[in-house]
Design a protein around this motif. Structure first.
Motif, PDB file in Angstrom:
ATOM      1  N   GLY A 245      23.040 108.111   0.296  1.00  0.00           N
ATOM      2  CA  GLY A 245      23.153 106.992   1.228  1.00  0.00           C
ATOM      3  C   GLY A 245      22.416 105.774   0.714  1.00  0.00           C
ATOM      4  O   GLY A 245      21.317 105.884   0.181  1.00  0.00           O
TER       5      GLY A 245
ATOM      6  N   ALA B  51      28.345 105.716   8.086  1.00  0.00           N
ATOM      7  CA  ALA B  51      26.927 105.425   7.981  1.00  0.00           C
ATOM      8  C   ALA B  51      26.155 106.198   9.041  1.00  0.00           C
ATOM      9  O   ALA B  51      26.731 106.674  10.028  1.00  0.00           O
TER      10      ALA B  51
ATOM     11  N   CYS C 290      20.821 102.140   1.802  1.00  0.00           N
ATOM     12  CA  CYS C 290      20.324 101.511   3.018  1.00  0.00           C
ATOM     13  C   CYS C 290      20.655 100.025   3.024  1.00  0.00           C
ATOM     14  O   CYS C 290      20.396  99.312   2.051  1.00  0.00           O
TER      15      CYS C 290
ATOM     16  N   TYR D 165      22.016 103.936   6.738  1.00  0.00           N
ATOM     17  CA  TYR D 165      22.331 104.574   5.466  1.00  0.00           C
ATOM     18  C   TYR D 165      23.848 104.675   5.369  1.00  0.00           C
ATOM     19  O   TYR D 165      24.491 105.341   6.182  1.00  0.00           O
TER      20      TYR D 165
ATOM     21  N   PHE E  38      26.947 106.103   3.520  1.00  0.00           N
ATOM     22  CA  PHE E  38      27.268 107.233   2.654  1.00  0.00           C
ATOM     23  C   PHE E  38      28.640 107.119   2.003  1.00  0.00           C
ATOM     24  O   PHE E  38      28.850 107.600   0.901  1.00  0.00           O
TER      25      PHE E  38
END
Length: 106
Positions: A75, A102, A77, A14, A16
């Motif tokens: 986030g 991440a 992916c 994820y 961010f």
């Protein structure tokens, strides 16, 4: 025509936030019309439009701006992060520093 820089995070994560510090000299004007995208598949060309958009920066960059931050609180992916200039000109994409923030999926 659309220069890009990419990093492989090795596993899906994820993403961010991505912080970018453009080149800090007389060529800083080259940092404009920038997209940061997150995707799962390695690129086959310079078209990343099917990847998730983390953010867009219109620019032109000036030194007093410092670091440019692209964020998504939920986030996004993906395994790859790309920084790309999407305008149609012949300026080079010149980056001084890129930091990707991440978190592992599991």
């Amino acid at each position: 025509m659309h220069p890009w820089w990419m990093i492989d995070l090795e596993d899906p994560k994820y993403v961010f936030s991505v912080d970018i510090l453009p080149r800090q000299n007389s060529f800083r004007y080259r940092f404009h019309d920038i997209e940061v995208r997150v995707g799962f598949t390695p690129p086959t060309d310079d078209n990343f439009s099917h990847w998730l958009l983390l953010g867009f920066y219109k620019g032109r960059y000036s030194l007093d701006q410092g670091v440019i931050t692209f964020t998504n609180s939920s986030g996004l992916c993906g395994q790859y992060v790309v920084v790309q200039r999407v305008s149609s000109d012949f300026d080079q994409l010149q980056l001084n520093e890129v930091q990707v923030f991440a978190k592992n999926i599991l």
